[in-house]
Scaffold this motif. Structure first.
Motif, short mmCIF file in Angstrom:
data_model
loop_
_atom_site.label_atom_id
_atom_site.label_comp_id
_atom_site.label_asym_id
_atom_site.label_seq_id
_atom_site.Cartn_x
_atom_site.Cartn_y
_atom_site.Cartn_z
N SER A 131 0.81 -1.23 0.00
CA SER A 131 0.00 0.00 0.00
C SER A 131 0.84 1.28 0.00
N GLU A 132 2.11 1.16 0.34
CA GLU A 132 3.02 2.30 0.50
C GLU A 132 2.59 3.24 1.64
N GLU A 133 1.75 2.75 2.53
CA GLU A 133 1.28 3.54 3.67
C GLU A 133 2.38 3.66 4.71
N TYR A 134 2.50 4.84 5.28
CA TYR A 134 3.52 5.21 6.26
C TYR A 134 3.43 4.33 7.51
N ILE A 135 4.59 3.79 7.92
CA ILE A 135 4.73 3.07 9.19
C ILE A 135 5.65 3.85 10.12
N GLY A 136 6.67 4.47 9.55
CA GLY A 136 7.67 5.19 10.33
C GLY A 136 8.68 5.83 9.41
N GLN A 137 9.84 6.09 9.94
CA GLN A 137 10.87 6.71 9.12
C GLN A 137 12.25 6.31 9.62
N ILE A 138 13.19 6.33 8.71
CA ILE A 138 14.59 6.01 9.02
C ILE A 138 15.45 6.99 8.25
N ASP A 139 16.32 7.65 8.97
CA ASP A 139 17.10 8.73 8.37
C ASP A 139 18.59 8.54 8.64
N LEU A 140 19.37 8.97 7.68
CA LEU A 140 20.81 9.12 7.86
C LEU A 140 21.05 10.58 8.20
N MET A 141 21.64 10.82 9.35
CA MET A 141 21.88 12.19 9.80
C MET A 141 23.37 12.37 10.08
N LYS A 142 23.76 13.61 10.13
CA LYS A 142 25.17 13.93 10.42
C LYS A 142 26.09 13.12 9.52
N ILE A 143 25.74 13.05 8.24
CA ILE A 143 26.59 12.30 7.31
C ILE A 143 27.92 13.04 7.17
N ASP A 144 28.95 12.37 7.55
CA ASP A 144 30.32 12.90 7.49
C ASP A 144 30.98 12.26 6.27
N TRP A 145 30.87 12.95 5.13
CA TRP A 145 31.34 12.38 3.87
C TRP A 145 32.85 12.13 3.85
N PRO A 146 33.70 13.02 4.35
CA PRO A 146 35.14 12.72 4.30
C PRO A 146 35.51 11.46 5.08
N ASN A 147 34.84 11.22 6.21
CA ASN A 147 35.15 10.05 7.03
C ASN A 147 34.22 8.87 6.78
N ARG A 148 33.19 9.08 5.95
CA ARG A 148 32.27 8.01 5.54
C ARG A 148 31.50 7.41 6.73
N VAL A 149 31.03 8.30 7.61
CA VAL A 149 30.29 7.89 8.82
C VAL A 149 28.96 8.63 8.85
N ALA A 150 27.90 7.93 9.28
CA ALA A 150 26.59 8.58 9.43
C ALA A 150 25.90 8.04 10.67
N THR A 151 25.00 8.85 11.20
CA THR A 151 24.18 8.47 12.35
C THR A 151 22.80 8.08 11.84
N ILE A 152 22.27 6.98 12.38
CA ILE A 152 20.93 6.52 12.02
C ILE A 152 19.94 7.04 13.05
N GLY A 153 18.80 7.50 12.57
CA GLY A 153 17.64 7.78 13.40
C GLY A 153 16.47 6.99 12.85
N ILE A 154 15.77 6.28 13.71
CA ILE A 154 14.64 5.47 13.25
C ILE A 154 13.50 5.59 14.24
N VAL A 155 12.29 5.59 13.70
CA VAL A 155 11.09 5.53 14.55
C VAL A 155 10.04 4.70 13.82
N ILE A 156 9.48 3.77 14.55
CA ILE A 156 8.27 3.08 14.11
C ILE A 156 7.15 3.83 14.81
N GLY A 157 6.29 4.45 14.05
CA GLY A 157 5.37 5.44 14.60
C GLY A 157 4.09 4.92 15.22
N PHE A 158 3.87 3.62 15.18
CA PHE A 158 2.59 3.10 15.69
C PHE A 158 2.86 1.88 16.55
N GLU A 159 2.25 1.86 17.71
CA GLU A 159 2.47 0.80 18.68
C GLU A 159 2.17 -0.58 18.11
#
Length: 183
Positions: free
Chosen positions: A73-101
């Motif tokens: 259905s492509e209906e939203y369940i949550g989101q997952i993001d790459l944040m603070k992507i440090d391209w020179p060092n090739r490191v990123a922080t993951i943030g994830i949330v499943i939005g429904f109990e």
């Protein structure tokens, strides 16, 4: 970014139609109590719209993300993001949330992380993914360990929750560790 397709979910682009789904969880303490202090106060409609517009505009080179959605259905369940992507060092922080109990503890998070790891390590050529998790969030810690993350450190009593100070655990996975786990 292209869509990433799993067994039960897809990681897809953010859409304007996701706003009502996001609004359902951003002020739900059962979901947000495990997240950062930006959810300490109620989120206004404007704040949620601003975040969604930021993701829709896709102008940041250090933050990129996906909506976790039902495959059919492509209906939203949550989101997952790459944040603070440090391209020179090739490191990123993951943030994830499943939005429904109703979706918690059913493997949607680990499937989303596995898809994101494949993308981050094989398409973006990142070297490391890292995240912070509250020490009391046992379900998330189990999920992250299942996905190959290991504890790298512990920040003592830096998060106030339900009347006491709690620790935050820093976890990470290197590309080579992920590859070895995949076999």
């Amino acid at each position: 970014m292209s869509r990433l397709i799993g067994k039960r979910i897809i990681l897809r682009e953010y859409m304007h139609e996701d706003l009502p789904y996001m609004r359902k969880w951003v002020n739900n303490p059962e979901i947000t109590s495990y997240l950062s202090n930006i959810f300490l106060y109620p989120h206004t409609l404007r704040e949620t719209e601003n975040f969604l517009n930021f993701m829709l505009e896709n102008k940041s080179s250090s933050t990129k993300g996906f909506v976790i959605a039902h495959k059919d259905s492509e209906e939203y369940i949550g989101q997952i993001d790459l944040m603070k992507i440090d391209w020179p060092n090739r490191v990123a922080t993951i943030g994830i949330v499943i939005g429904f109990e109703d979706y918690l503890g059913k493997g949607y998070g680990s499937e989303a992380i596995a898809l994101l790891q494949e993308f981050a390590f094989n398409k973006l050529n990142l070297h490391k993914l890292e995240l912070d998790v509250r020490a009391f969030n046992k379900r998330a810690i189990m999920c992250y360990k299942k996905c190959g993350f290991v504890q790298e450190g512990r920040i003592r009593e830096n998060f106030y929750h339900n009347g006491k100070h709690e620790d935050t655990i820093r976890m990470g996975v290197l590309k080579r560790e992920w590859q070895a786990q995949k076999g």
